[in-house]
Design a protein around this motif. Structure first.
Motif, PDB file in Angstrom:
ATOM      1  N   PRO A   1       0.730  -1.005  -0.026  1.00 26.71           N
ATOM      2  CA  PRO A   1      -0.104   0.098   0.039  1.00 26.71           C
ATOM      3  C   PRO A   1       1.012   1.224  -0.106  1.00 26.71           C
ATOM      4  CG  PRO A   1       0.234  -0.812   2.185  1.00 26.71           C
ATOM      5  CD  PRO A   1       0.841  -1.819   1.149  1.00 26.71           C
ATOM      6  N   PRO A   2       0.522   2.181  -0.441  1.00 31.39           N
ATOM      7  CA  PRO A   2       1.211   3.641  -0.391  1.00 31.39           C
ATOM      8  C   PRO A   2       1.454   3.941   1.091  1.00 31.39           C
ATOM      9  CG  PRO A   2      -0.927   3.872  -1.659  1.00 31.39           C
ATOM     10  CD  PRO A   2      -1.100   2.521  -1.068  1.00 31.39           C
ATOM     11  N   GLY A   3       2.559   4.445   1.228  1.00 34.34           N
ATOM     12  CA  GLY A   3       2.966   4.435   2.509  1.00 34.34           C
ATOM     13  C   GLY A   3       3.530   3.381   3.189  1.00 34.34           C
ATOM     14  N   GLY A   4       3.387   1.931   2.840  1.00 40.41           N
ATOM     15  CA  GLY A   4       3.761   1.006   3.451  1.00 40.41           C
ATOM     16  C   GLY A   4       5.252   0.918   3.440  1.00 40.41           C
ATOM     17  N   VAL A   5       6.194   1.292   2.749  1.00 37.21           N
ATOM     18  CA  VAL A   5       7.595   1.535   2.966  1.00 37.21           C
ATOM     19  C   VAL A   5       8.049   2.864   3.058  1.00 37.21           C
ATOM     20  CG1 VAL A   5       9.725   0.924   2.068  1.00 37.21           C
ATOM     21  CG2 VAL A   5       7.710  -0.742   1.753  1.00 37.21           C
ATOM     22  N   THR A   6       8.908   3.506   3.931  1.00 35.28           N
ATOM     23  CA  THR A   6       9.546   4.857   4.020  1.00 35.28           C
ATOM     24  C   THR A   6      10.911   4.722   4.202  1.00 35.28           C
ATOM     25  OG1 THR A   6       9.159   4.917   6.567  1.00 35.28           O
ATOM     26  CG2 THR A   6       7.401   5.841   4.772  1.00 35.28           C
ATOM     27  N   MET A   7      11.505   5.521   3.926  1.00 33.91           N
ATOM     28  CA  MET A   7      13.138   5.690   3.952  1.00 33.91           C
ATOM     29  C   MET A   7      13.432   6.833   4.589  1.00 33.91           C
ATOM     30  SD  MET A   7      14.260   3.432   0.487  1.00 33.91           S
ATOM     31  CE  MET A   7      13.293   4.040  -0.583  1.00 33.91           C
ATOM     32  N   ARG A   8      14.648   6.973   5.269  1.00 37.94           N
ATOM     33  CA  ARG A   8      15.142   8.143   5.791  1.00 37.94           C
ATOM     34  C   ARG A   8      16.817   7.810   5.962  1.00 37.94           C
ATOM     35  NH1 ARG A   8      12.958   5.872   9.875  1.00 37.94           N
ATOM     36  NH2 ARG A   8      14.007   5.401  12.130  1.00 37.94           N
ATOM     37  N   ILE A   9      17.563   8.650   5.766  1.00 33.83           N
ATOM     38  CA  ILE A   9      19.080   8.423   6.138  1.00 33.83           C
ATOM     39  C   ILE A   9      19.251   9.084   7.710  1.00 33.83           C
ATOM     40  CG2 ILE A   9      21.278   9.026   5.521  1.00 33.83           C
ATOM     41  CD1 ILE A   9      20.586   9.021   2.557  1.00 33.83           C
ATOM     42  N   THR A  10      19.918   8.311   8.285  1.00 37.07           N
ATOM     43  CA  THR A  10      20.294   8.567   9.849  1.00 37.07           C
ATOM     44  C   THR A  10      21.888   8.541   9.868  1.00 37.07           C
ATOM     45  OG1 THR A  10      20.130   6.452  10.662  1.00 37.07           O
ATOM     46  CG2 THR A  10      18.147   7.721  10.256  1.00 37.07           C
ATOM     47  N   PRO A  11      22.505   8.916  11.079  1.00 35.64           N
ATOM     48  CA  PRO A  11      23.798   8.839  11.399  1.00 35.64           C
ATOM     49  C   PRO A  11      24.239   7.260  11.172  1.00 35.64           C
ATOM     50  CG  PRO A  11      22.854  10.284  13.019  1.00 35.64           C
ATOM     51  CD  PRO A  11      21.776   9.820  12.057  1.00 35.64           C
ATOM     52  N   ASP A  12      23.325   6.289  11.663  1.00 35.44           N
ATOM     53  CA  ASP A  12      23.701   4.832  11.356  1.00 35.44           C
ATOM     54  C   ASP A  12      23.756   4.344  10.153  1.00 35.44           C
ATOM     55  OD1 ASP A  12      23.718   4.418  14.257  1.00 35.44           O
ATOM     56  OD2 ASP A  12      21.589   3.588  14.441  1.00 35.44           O
ATOM     57  N   GLY A  13      22.993   5.108   9.082  1.00 36.12           N
ATOM     58  CA  GLY A  13      22.971   4.411   7.723  1.00 36.12           C
ATOM     59  C   GLY A  13      21.480   4.712   6.966  1.00 36.12           C
ATOM     60  N   LEU A  14      21.281   4.057   6.057  1.00 39.54           N
ATOM     61  CA  LEU A  14      19.775   4.152   5.320  1.00 39.54           C
ATOM     62  C   LEU A  14      18.968   3.328   6.006  1.00 39.54           C
ATOM     63  CD1 LEU A  14      18.312   5.170   3.048  1.00 39.54           C
ATOM     64  CD2 LEU A  14      19.269   3.256   1.488  1.00 39.54           C
ATOM     65  N   VAL A  15      17.801   3.926   6.478  1.00 43.66           N
ATOM     66  CA  VAL A  15      16.956   2.942   7.038  1.00 43.66           C
ATOM     67  C   VAL A  15      15.642   3.002   6.171  1.00 43.66           C
ATOM     68  CG1 VAL A  15      15.258   2.911   9.279  1.00 43.66           C
ATOM     69  CG2 VAL A  15      17.537   4.244   9.417  1.00 43.66           C
ATOM     70  N   ILE A  16      15.375   1.594   6.064  1.00 45.26           N
ATOM     71  CA  ILE A  16      14.033   1.483   5.101  1.00 45.26           C
ATOM     72  C   ILE A  16      13.053   0.610   6.142  1.00 45.26           C
ATOM     73  CG2 ILE A  16      13.270   0.072   3.084  1.00 45.26           C
ATOM     74  CD1 ILE A  16      16.272  -0.418   2.487  1.00 45.26           C
ATOM     75  N   SER A  17      11.874   1.596   6.485  1.00 45.40           N
ATOM     76  CA  SER A  17      10.862   1.248   7.318  1.00 45.40           C
ATOM     77  C   SER A  17       9.794   0.378   6.638  1.00 45.40           C
ATOM     78  CB  SER A  17      10.548   2.139   8.230  1.00 45.40           C
ATOM     79  OG  SER A  17      11.474   2.888   8.949  1.00 45.40           O
ATOM     80  N   LEU A  18       9.722  -0.870   6.933  1.00 47.23           N
ATOM     81  CA  LEU A  18       8.572  -1.642   6.447  1.00 47.23           C
ATOM     82  C   LEU A  18       7.370  -1.719   7.598  1.00 47.23           C
ATOM     83  CD1 LEU A  18      10.700  -4.745   5.558  1.00 47.23           C
ATOM     84  CD2 LEU A  18      10.215  -2.868   4.244  1.00 47.23           C
ATOM     85  N   HIS A  19       6.385  -0.962   6.998  1.00 46.36           N
ATOM     86  CA  HIS A  19       5.287  -0.761   8.284  1.00 46.36           C
ATOM     87  C   HIS A  19       4.507  -1.906   8.304  1.00 46.36           C
ATOM     88  CE1 HIS A  19       6.618   3.450   8.977  1.00 46.36           C
ATOM     89  NE2 HIS A  19       6.609   3.669   7.511  1.00 46.36           N
ATOM     90  N   GLU A  20       3.826  -1.975   9.434  1.00 51.87           N
ATOM     91  CA  GLU A  20       2.986  -3.214   9.693  1.00 51.87           C
ATOM     92  C   GLU A  20       1.783  -3.407   8.773  1.00 51.87           C
ATOM     93  OE1 GLU A  20       0.825  -4.563  13.714  1.00 51.87           O
ATOM     94  OE2 GLU A  20      -0.341  -3.067  12.713  1.00 51.87           O
ATOM     95  N   ALA A  21       1.202  -2.403   8.261  1.00 49.13           N
ATOM     96  CA  ALA A  21      -0.006  -2.404   7.405  1.00 49.13           C
ATOM     97  C   ALA A  21       0.203  -2.891   6.214  1.00 49.13           C
ATOM     98  CB  ALA A  21      -0.759  -1.192   7.037  1.00 49.13           C
ATOM     99  N   GLY A  22       1.647  -2.858   5.683  1.00 42.93           N
ATOM    100  CA  GLY A  22       2.074  -3.664   4.170  1.00 42.93           C
ATOM    101  C   GLY A  22       2.330  -5.029   4.364  1.00 42.93           C
ATOM    102  N   PHE A  23       2.998  -5.246   5.666  1.00 45.68           N
ATOM    103  CA  PHE A  23       3.692  -6.538   5.814  1.00 45.68           C
ATOM    104  C   PHE A  23       3.236  -7.598   6.928  1.00 45.68           C
ATOM    105  CE2 PHE A  23       6.378  -3.452   3.756  1.00 45.68           C
ATOM    106  CZ  PHE A  23       7.153  -4.073   2.950  1.00 45.68           C
ATOM    107  N   PHE A  24       2.397  -7.166   8.041  1.00 42.76           N
ATOM    108  CA  PHE A  24       2.021  -8.076   8.933  1.00 42.76           C
ATOM    109  C   PHE A  24       0.652  -7.719   9.284  1.00 42.76           C
ATOM    110  CE2 PHE A  24       6.486  -7.458   9.854  1.00 42.76           C
ATOM    111  CZ  PHE A  24       7.167  -8.714   9.678  1.00 42.76           C
TER     112      PHE A  24
END
Length: 252
Positions: free
Chosen positions: A119-142
């Motif tokens: 779904p739209p918004g099911g995955v978001t991304m951002r760059i942090t001091p740790d690295g590239l964060v790829i967030s898999l949100h519950e609504a799209g995956f579980f």
């Protein structure tokens, strides 16, 4: 005086008729088997040309002539020419920055959203001091309160597994602050850990990821990215983060 009857002559070669019928049927059976094993080479070549034209833009197959030659080909040569699996090509990432990786993955994710796999918004991304964060949100995956990955999202995870650049990865499970207590999960710690482990296992199964470079952990509700005071914030906090680390976790 009555005429003497002669005994009827018994034909001892009657079995030859049944035997001949059996041999004829057996011959017909093997003829049918032989005919069915001979595939139509012209249809094979048309199928090969169609597959090649479909996958050439993706770079999956090496370039060949547009029209395959209509000649007999050794069966072993045909077998050896078939690729073992159809996967997306791994890009050259030796000099790729995190920003370039993010842009490339955003394009792939947009295609998955357009195809209706997430779904739209099911995955978001951002760059942090740790690295590239790829967030898999519950609504799209579980499903809610479950650690079983939705079947519809597995193609998206396969693409992610085959396109992530080589390097250290950390998979983190996160929840909102609503307590859970079920037969399977005693608390949010168990749920977040089970979800991160499920994603990590799928990434290992679907891509050429080195297991030594992968770690998984669960953080329950204690690493939120939004306020848990609103439904929208709780939705953002229920996620699994796949982090492409800048440095090895062992060196931090």
């Amino acid at each position: 005086m009555s005429k003497k009857k002669h005994p009827e002559h018994v034909n001892h070669e009657r079995w030859l008729v049944s035997y001949a019928d059996f041999i004829t049927l057996l011959f017909a059976f093997f003829v049918v088997l032989f005919a069915s094993s001979q595939s139509d080479k012209k249809k094979q070549l048309k199928l090969s040309a169609a597959i090649q034209s479909a996958f050439t833009p993706l770079g999956t197959f090496d370039a060949h002539s547009k029209t395959p030659p209509l000649t007999d080909t050794n069966a072993a040569a045909i077998t050896n020419s078939i690729p073992a699996a159809i996967v997306l090509p791994l890009p050259s990432t030796s000099t790729e920055t995190l920003e370039q990786t993010e842009a490339r993955l955003r394009k792939l994710l947009a295609e998955q959203v357009a195809a209706g796999r997430i779904p739209p918004g099911g995955v978001t991304m951002r760059i942090t001091p740790d690295g590239l964060v790829i967030s898999l949100h519950e609504a799209g995956f579980f499903p809610s309160g479950s650690a079983e990955v939705r079947a519809a999202s597995i193609p998206m995870l396969s693409i992610l597994a085959t396109t992530l650049p080589a390097g250290p990865l950390r998979v983190e499970g996160h929840t909102d602050n609503v307590p859970i207590h079920t037969e399977q999960f005693a608390s949010n710690w168990e749920l977040s850990t089970a979800r991160s482990t499920a994603i990590a296992r799928l990434l290992l199964e679907r891509g050429p990821i080195n297991p030594a470079n992968l770690s998984a952990a669960g953080y329950a509700e204690f690493h939120p990215v939004a306020s848990n005071n609103t439904e929208d914030g709780r939705t953002q906090n229920r996620r699994v983060d796949v982090i492409l680390l800048r440095h090895s976790a062992n060196s931090q």
